[in-house]
Design an enzyme around this catalytic site. Sequence first.
Site, mmCIF file in Angstrom:
data_model
loop_
_atom_site.group_PDB
_atom_site.id
_atom_site.type_symbol
_atom_site.label_atom_id
_atom_site.label_comp_id
_atom_site.label_asym_id
_atom_site.label_seq_id
_atom_site.Cartn_x
_atom_site.Cartn_y
_atom_site.Cartn_z
ATOM 1 N N ARG A 15 0.822 -1.202 0.000
ATOM 2 C CA ARG A 15 0.000 0.000 0.000
ATOM 3 C C ARG A 15 0.862 1.260 0.000
ATOM 4 O O ARG A 15 2.064 1.225 0.249
ATOM 5 C CB ARG A 15 -0.914 0.018 1.232
ATOM 6 C CG ARG A 15 -2.024 -0.994 1.205
ATOM 7 C CD ARG A 15 -2.763 -1.075 2.530
ATOM 8 N NE ARG A 15 -1.957 -1.725 3.564
ATOM 9 C CZ ARG A 15 -2.371 -1.925 4.819
ATOM 10 N NH1 ARG A 15 -3.564 -1.486 5.186
ATOM 11 N NH2 ARG A 15 -1.589 -2.538 5.691
ATOM 12 N N LYS A 75 1.743 1.822 7.439
ATOM 13 C CA LYS A 75 2.059 0.952 8.565
ATOM 14 C C LYS A 75 2.999 1.641 9.561
ATOM 15 O O LYS A 75 3.587 2.670 9.268
ATOM 16 C CB LYS A 75 2.693 -0.356 8.077
ATOM 17 C CG LYS A 75 1.718 -1.269 7.362
ATOM 18 C CD LYS A 75 0.514 -1.635 8.223
ATOM 19 C CE LYS A 75 0.879 -2.518 9.403
ATOM 20 N NZ LYS A 75 -0.312 -2.817 10.263
ATOM 21 N N TYR A 94 -0.902 4.190 10.857
ATOM 22 C CA TYR A 94 -1.274 3.161 11.826
ATOM 23 C C TYR A 94 -0.061 2.888 12.708
ATOM 24 O O TYR A 94 1.046 2.685 12.207
ATOM 25 C CB TYR A 94 -1.693 1.862 11.119
ATOM 26 C CG TYR A 94 -3.020 1.945 10.406
ATOM 27 C CD1 TYR A 94 -4.195 2.136 11.122
ATOM 28 C CD2 TYR A 94 -3.094 1.822 9.026
ATOM 29 C CE1 TYR A 94 -5.423 2.210 10.474
ATOM 30 C CE2 TYR A 94 -4.309 1.897 8.361
ATOM 31 C CZ TYR A 94 -5.476 2.096 9.090
ATOM 32 O OH TYR A 94 -6.688 2.175 8.448
ATOM 33 N N HIS A 96 -0.503 1.041 16.283
ATOM 34 C CA HIS A 96 -0.743 -0.184 17.061
ATOM 35 C C HIS A 96 0.317 -0.358 18.146
ATOM 36 O O HIS A 96 0.932 -1.415 18.284
ATOM 37 C CB HIS A 96 -0.779 -1.398 16.132
ATOM 38 C CG HIS A 96 -1.868 -1.349 15.108
ATOM 39 N ND1 HIS A 96 -3.198 -1.436 15.433
ATOM 40 C CD2 HIS A 96 -1.811 -1.213 13.756
ATOM 41 C CE1 HIS A 96 -3.936 -1.360 14.337
ATOM 42 N NE2 HIS A 96 -3.114 -1.207 13.301
ATOM 43 N N GLU A 118 -5.617 4.486 14.125
ATOM 44 C CA GLU A 118 -6.569 3.568 14.764
ATOM 45 C C GLU A 118 -7.189 4.094 16.052
ATOM 46 O O GLU A 118 -8.115 3.480 16.581
ATOM 47 C CB GLU A 118 -5.902 2.208 15.027
ATOM 48 C CG GLU A 118 -4.880 2.192 16.151
ATOM 49 C CD GLU A 118 -3.484 2.565 15.693
ATOM 50 O OE1 GLU A 118 -2.547 2.429 16.508
ATOM 51 O OE2 GLU A 118 -3.321 3.001 14.531
ATOM 52 N N ARG A 203 -25.542 -4.516 19.871
ATOM 53 C CA ARG A 203 -24.850 -4.793 18.616
ATOM 54 C C ARG A 203 -25.345 -6.094 18.008
ATOM 55 O O ARG A 203 -25.531 -6.194 16.779
ATOM 56 C CB ARG A 203 -23.334 -4.866 18.848
ATOM 57 C CG ARG A 203 -22.516 -5.157 17.583
ATOM 58 C CD ARG A 203 -22.777 -4.132 16.488
ATOM 59 N NE ARG A 203 -21.931 -4.366 15.331
ATOM 60 C CZ ARG A 203 -22.102 -3.771 14.150
ATOM 61 N NH1 ARG A 203 -23.089 -2.906 13.981
ATOM 62 N NH2 ARG A 203 -21.280 -4.035 13.145
ATOM 63 N N ASP A 270 -2.484 -7.208 14.970
ATOM 64 C CA ASP A 270 -1.805 -5.921 15.089
ATOM 65 C C ASP A 270 -1.850 -5.388 16.512
ATOM 66 O O ASP A 270 -0.994 -4.589 16.911
ATOM 67 C CB ASP A 270 -2.448 -4.885 14.153
ATOM 68 C CG ASP A 270 -1.923 -4.984 12.731
ATOM 69 O OD1 ASP A 270 -0.778 -5.429 12.550
ATOM 70 O OD2 ASP A 270 -2.658 -4.631 11.805
ATOM 71 N N ASN A 300 -0.650 -7.543 8.304
ATOM 72 C CA ASN A 300 -1.109 -6.474 7.406
ATOM 73 C C ASN A 300 -1.989 -7.081 6.310
ATOM 74 O O ASN A 300 -1.679 -6.992 5.126
ATOM 75 C CB ASN A 300 0.065 -5.692 6.812
ATOM 76 C CG ASN A 300 1.027 -6.567 6.021
ATOM 77 O OD1 ASN A 300 1.177 -7.751 6.282
ATOM 78 N ND2 ASN A 300 1.670 -5.978 5.027
ATOM 79 N N MET A 301 -3.076 -7.690 6.719
ATOM 80 C CA MET A 301 -3.952 -8.383 5.762
ATOM 81 C C MET A 301 -4.388 -7.492 4.602
ATOM 82 O O MET A 301 -4.371 -7.929 3.446
ATOM 83 C CB MET A 301 -5.163 -8.965 6.487
ATOM 84 C CG MET A 301 -4.826 -10.114 7.421
ATOM 85 S SD MET A 301 -6.308 -10.860 8.138
ATOM 86 C CE MET A 301 -5.550 -11.838 9.448
#
Length: 375
Positions: A15, A75, A94, A96, A118, A203, A270, A300-301
Amino acid sequence: MRVGVPTEIKTDEYRVALTPAGVRELADAGHEVLVQSGAGEGSSIPDDAYAAQGATIVPDAESVFGEATLIVKVKEPQPPEVERLGPHHILFTYLHLAADAALTRGLMASGATCIAYETVEDARGRLPLLAPMSEVAGKIATQAGAFMLEKPLGGRGILLGGVPGVAAANVLVIGGGVVGMNAAFIAIGMEATVYVYDRDIDRLRELDVVFGGRADTCFATTLSIEERLPDADLVIGAVLVHGARAPHVIAREQLSLMKRHAVLVDVSIDQGGCFETSRPTTHSDPTYQVDGITHYCVANMPGAVPITSTYALTNATMPYVLLLAGVGVRRAVAGSRGLRLGVNIAAGECTYGPVAEATGVGHVDVDAALADASG
């Protein structure tokens, strides 16, 4: 402001943080955008496409970090990138951090202001910058799980949707948020038998309506999950606690309850992983076995589908990038409580409580830290 877009260097990451449309928005607002040569290749975006919209193409990461103030990534920064960060930088990506004490301390030592996609929230407490990648990851989780159930990949040798006269696979989705909902949608579409677990009754009510009765919604307790494990062919972990380390919902001892070569897919990896036996893997080497159970824990799907992911991410991050570039960190967070929650590190301090607690570092108020920050 100068905005820098480096090439992602995490293993199997394709990405890029901005599309040409994002560059155009920034250029039209009067900002200079520096894009590392080749940064968009993994997402099929050539340098010329960025240059045509006003970007300056620079030869290497050193040029990006050396000349830009706002660094926009996908990332978490890898060690060479952490070394390039300084007090004048604003890092937006991101992070994490709850699952990585070493990175947390490294970013604190850099002095940079680090804002995590996130943990940015909207007015309703949702996570707008995590949502698009959660949608992608949820869908990939089921696709990957279905693939890993095939015998040549080490799976049980079962087709997720079955065929007439042969039962479909049983899919357990633990966590009913954005990831879990999208994972369940794909599993339903593949005609699996689907169970979705969550602790939020409201939910579950929402999901019951959304799924139209095509999946069972179940209240998540240790016992309820444990009782279902012997029937499970695929379990997808989709547990999220905002900014904090994921809790374990399946212990190692519970693997003995499962069918041999059943598959666990941990989308929470993550944030440390929601299965006790989880450890990060890569797209190049995605699985491993523990007690006869296949684990798929790629960290990192969404990077597997970079064209989809890159455009979805830029769509979500662009308003925040424009805001940060336009007025700087202090004014941006003063006018946006949601963006304020995204600030995890500033002026050598950790400013996000769940990260501080998970990593064992000190915690200070965001405003106090930003008063000492350079950005």
